[in-house]
Design a protein around this motif. Structure first.
Motif, PDB file in Angstrom:
ATOM      1  N   LYS A  60       0.842  -1.199   0.000  1.00  0.00           N
ATOM      2  CA  LYS A  60       0.000   0.000   0.000  1.00  0.00           C
ATOM      3  C   LYS A  60       0.879   1.251   0.000  1.00  0.00           C
ATOM      4  CE  LYS A  60      -3.673  -2.011   2.832  1.00  0.00           C
ATOM      5  NZ  LYS A  60      -4.458  -1.848   4.059  1.00  0.00           N
ATOM      6  N   PRO A  61       0.294   2.403  -0.318  1.00  0.00           N
ATOM      7  CA  PRO A  61       1.046   3.658  -0.193  1.00  0.00           C
ATOM      8  C   PRO A  61       1.391   3.919   1.274  1.00  0.00           C
ATOM      9  CG  PRO A  61      -0.977   3.992  -1.449  1.00  0.00           C
ATOM     10  CD  PRO A  61      -1.047   2.615  -0.869  1.00  0.00           C
ATOM     11  N   GLY A  62       2.547   4.521   1.500  1.00  0.00           N
ATOM     12  CA  GLY A  62       2.960   4.848   2.864  1.00  0.00           C
ATOM     13  C   GLY A  62       2.207   6.052   3.404  1.00  0.00           C
ATOM     14  N   GLU A  63       2.193   6.152   4.731  1.00  0.00           N
ATOM     15  CA  GLU A  63       1.500   7.260   5.380  1.00  0.00           C
ATOM     16  C   GLU A  63       2.388   8.030   6.352  1.00  0.00           C
ATOM     17  OE1 GLU A  63      -1.916   5.484   7.203  1.00  0.00           O
ATOM     18  OE2 GLU A  63      -2.829   4.960   5.284  1.00  0.00           O
ATOM     19  N   ALA A  64       3.504   7.454   6.754  1.00  0.00           N
ATOM     20  CA  ALA A  64       4.374   8.093   7.746  1.00  0.00           C
ATOM     21  C   ALA A  64       5.458   8.923   7.070  1.00  0.00           C
ATOM     22  CB  ALA A  64       5.012   7.032   8.644  1.00  0.00           C
ATOM     23  N   LYS A  65       6.132   9.742   7.870  1.00  0.00           N
ATOM     24  CA  LYS A  65       7.239  10.560   7.379  1.00  0.00           C
ATOM     25  C   LYS A  65       8.319   9.654   6.782  1.00  0.00           C
ATOM     26  CE  LYS A  65      10.394  14.167   8.950  1.00  0.00           C
ATOM     27  NZ  LYS A  65      10.854  14.947  10.099  1.00  0.00           N
ATOM     28  N   PHE A  66       8.849  10.019   5.638  1.00  0.00           N
ATOM     29  CA  PHE A  66       9.885   9.303   4.889  1.00  0.00           C
ATOM     30  C   PHE A  66       9.404   7.969   4.313  1.00  0.00           C
ATOM     31  CE2 PHE A  66      12.460  11.471   8.297  1.00  0.00           C
ATOM     32  CZ  PHE A  66      12.893  12.498   7.497  1.00  0.00           C
ATOM     33  N   GLU A  67       8.140   7.606   4.474  1.00  0.00           N
ATOM     34  CA  GLU A  67       7.628   6.299   4.062  1.00  0.00           C
ATOM     35  C   GLU A  67       6.954   6.406   2.701  1.00  0.00           C
ATOM     36  OE1 GLU A  67       5.511   3.242   6.837  1.00  0.00           O
ATOM     37  OE2 GLU A  67       4.007   4.615   6.021  1.00  0.00           O
ATOM     38  N   SER A  68       7.469   5.687   1.705  1.00  0.00           N
ATOM     39  CA  SER A  68       6.844   5.702   0.384  1.00  0.00           C
ATOM     40  C   SER A  68       5.762   4.628   0.270  1.00  0.00           C
ATOM     41  CB  SER A  68       7.884   5.520  -0.719  1.00  0.00           C
ATOM     42  OG  SER A  68       8.459   4.226  -0.649  1.00  0.00           O
ATOM     43  N   HIS A  69       6.000   3.471   0.889  1.00  0.00           N
ATOM     44  CA  HIS A  69       5.069   2.353   0.822  1.00  0.00           C
ATOM     45  C   HIS A  69       5.073   1.588   2.139  1.00  0.00           C
ATOM     46  CE1 HIS A  69       5.793   3.231  -3.399  1.00  0.00           C
ATOM     47  NE2 HIS A  69       4.614   2.686  -3.637  1.00  0.00           N
ATOM     48  N   MET A  70       4.030   0.783   2.325  1.00  0.00           N
ATOM     49  CA  MET A  70       3.928  -0.097   3.475  1.00  0.00           C
ATOM     50  C   MET A  70       3.636  -1.494   2.942  1.00  0.00           C
ATOM     51  SD  MET A  70       3.904  -0.559   6.748  1.00  0.00           S
ATOM     52  CE  MET A  70       3.751   1.064   7.461  1.00  0.00           C
ATOM     53  N   VAL A  71       4.441  -2.474   3.375  1.00  0.00           N
ATOM     54  CA  VAL A  71       4.218  -3.866   2.989  1.00  0.00           C
ATOM     55  C   VAL A  71       3.701  -4.595   4.230  1.00  0.00           C
ATOM     56  CG1 VAL A  71       5.245  -5.974   2.070  1.00  0.00           C
ATOM     57  CG2 VAL A  71       6.081  -3.745   1.292  1.00  0.00           C
ATOM     58  N   HIS A  72       2.493  -5.134   4.130  1.00  0.00           N
ATOM     59  CA  HIS A  72       1.897  -5.901   5.223  1.00  0.00           C
ATOM     60  C   HIS A  72       2.177  -7.381   4.970  1.00  0.00           C
ATOM     61  CE1 HIS A  72      -0.631  -2.655   6.966  1.00  0.00           C
ATOM     62  NE2 HIS A  72      -0.483  -2.163   5.748  1.00  0.00           N
ATOM     63  N   PHE A  73       2.833  -8.049   5.926  1.00  0.00           N
ATOM     64  CA  PHE A  73       3.079  -9.483   5.870  1.00  0.00           C
ATOM     65  C   PHE A  73       1.989 -10.151   6.700  1.00  0.00           C
ATOM     66  CE2 PHE A  73       7.090  -7.715   4.690  1.00  0.00           C
ATOM     67  CZ  PHE A  73       7.593  -8.605   3.763  1.00  0.00           C
ATOM     68  N   ILE A  74       1.143 -10.933   6.053  1.00  0.00           N
ATOM     69  CA  ILE A  74      -0.003 -11.551   6.720  1.00  0.00           C
ATOM     70  C   ILE A  74       0.305 -13.034   6.913  1.00  0.00           C
ATOM     71  CG2 ILE A  74      -2.484 -11.998   6.565  1.00  0.00           C
ATOM     72  CD1 ILE A  74      -2.270  -9.551   4.390  1.00  0.00           C
ATOM     73  N   SER A  75       0.417 -13.446   8.183  1.00  0.00           N
ATOM     74  CA  SER A  75       0.725 -14.846   8.488  1.00  0.00           C
ATOM     75  C   SER A  75      -0.465 -15.494   9.181  1.00  0.00           C
ATOM     76  CB  SER A  75       1.965 -14.943   9.381  1.00  0.00           C
ATOM     77  OG  SER A  75       1.648 -14.552  10.698  1.00  0.00           O
ATOM     78  N   THR A  76      -0.312 -16.756   9.531  1.00  0.00           N
ATOM     79  CA  THR A  76      -1.374 -17.468  10.232  1.00  0.00           C
ATOM     80  C   THR A  76      -1.605 -16.884  11.616  1.00  0.00           C
ATOM     81  OG1 THR A  76       0.263 -19.086  10.949  1.00  0.00           O
ATOM     82  CG2 THR A  76      -1.055 -19.644   9.006  1.00  0.00           C
TER      83      THR A  76
END
Length: 164
Positions: A60-76
Motif C-alpha cells: 500500500k502507499p505509505g502514510e508516515a514521514k519518509f515512508e513511500s510504501h507499506m508492505v503488510h506481511f499476513i501470516s497465520t
C-alpha cells in the motif's frame, strides 16, 4: 550562461523528484503460492514477520514521514508491517547512524534499512521481483561485525496477485 545551467539543473531535479517509485508497480494484494523458504546462517533465530506461516502480503502507499510504501506481511498468527522508507541519519562524529534506501527498475524493487557503526552493520532488505505468475518476495536480515557476516536469515516466497 549561469542562468541556463541553473534552469537545466532545475529541470533534472524536478524530473527525478517526480520519477515513479519502483514499489508502485507492486501495489495490491498477493497470496503465497507453495511454501515460504527460509535459510539460517550461524544459528540465527529466523522469526522475522512470522515468515514461516506467511499467507500473503499487501503493498500500500505509505502514510508516515519518509515512508513511500507499506508492505503488510499476513501470516497465520498476525499481520506485521514493513515500512519502505528513504532517509539517512548520522551521529556528531560520523561514526554511527541509520539509513533506508529504495532502488529498483523495470520489474523489480528493493529497499534496505538498518543501522551502522564503524565496522558493523545490521540491516533488513526487502526485494520484490515480477514473475510470469505474479512476484517473488525476498527478505535478507543480516548482521555484520568487524566487516564479516556474523548472522543472517534469508527468506523467500512466491506470490500470486489477487484481483481486487
Amino acid at each position: 550562461m549561469k542562468f541556463i545551467a541553473a534552469v537545466f539543473l532545475f529541470i533534472i531535479a524536478g524530473t527525478q523528484a517526480h520519477a515513479a517509485d519502483p514499489f508502485d508497480s507492486f501495489m495490491g494484494n498477493y497470496v503465497i503460492e507453495g511454501k515460504p523458504r527460509i535459510k539460517e546462517v550461524n544459528n540465527n533465530y529466523c522469526l522475522l514477520y512470522s515468515f514461516s506461516g506467511l499467507k500473503g502480503i499487501t503493498v500500500k502507499p505509505g502514510e508516515a514521514k519518509f515512508e513511500s510504501h507499506m508492505v503488510h506481511f499476513i501470516s497465520t498468527h498476525k499481520s506485521v508491517r514493513h515500512s519502505v522508507m528513504n532517509y539517512e541519519t548520522r551521529n556528531d562524529r560520523d561514526s554511527a547512524g541509520s539509513f533506508a534506501v529504495t532502488y529498483g527498475g523495470e520489474g523489480w524493487a528493493s529497499n534496505i534499512r538498518g543501522t551502522w557503526s564503524v565496522g558493523n552493520k545490521q540491516g533488513v532488505r526487502i526485494r520484490l521481483k515480477q514473475t510470469e505468475r505474479g512476484a517473488v518476495v525476498s527478505l535478507d536480515d543480516e548482521t555484520l561485525r568487524g566487516g564479516r557476516l556474523a548472522k543472517a536469515c534469508y527468506y523467500e516466497a512466491d506470490l500470486v496477485k489477487v484481483a481486487e
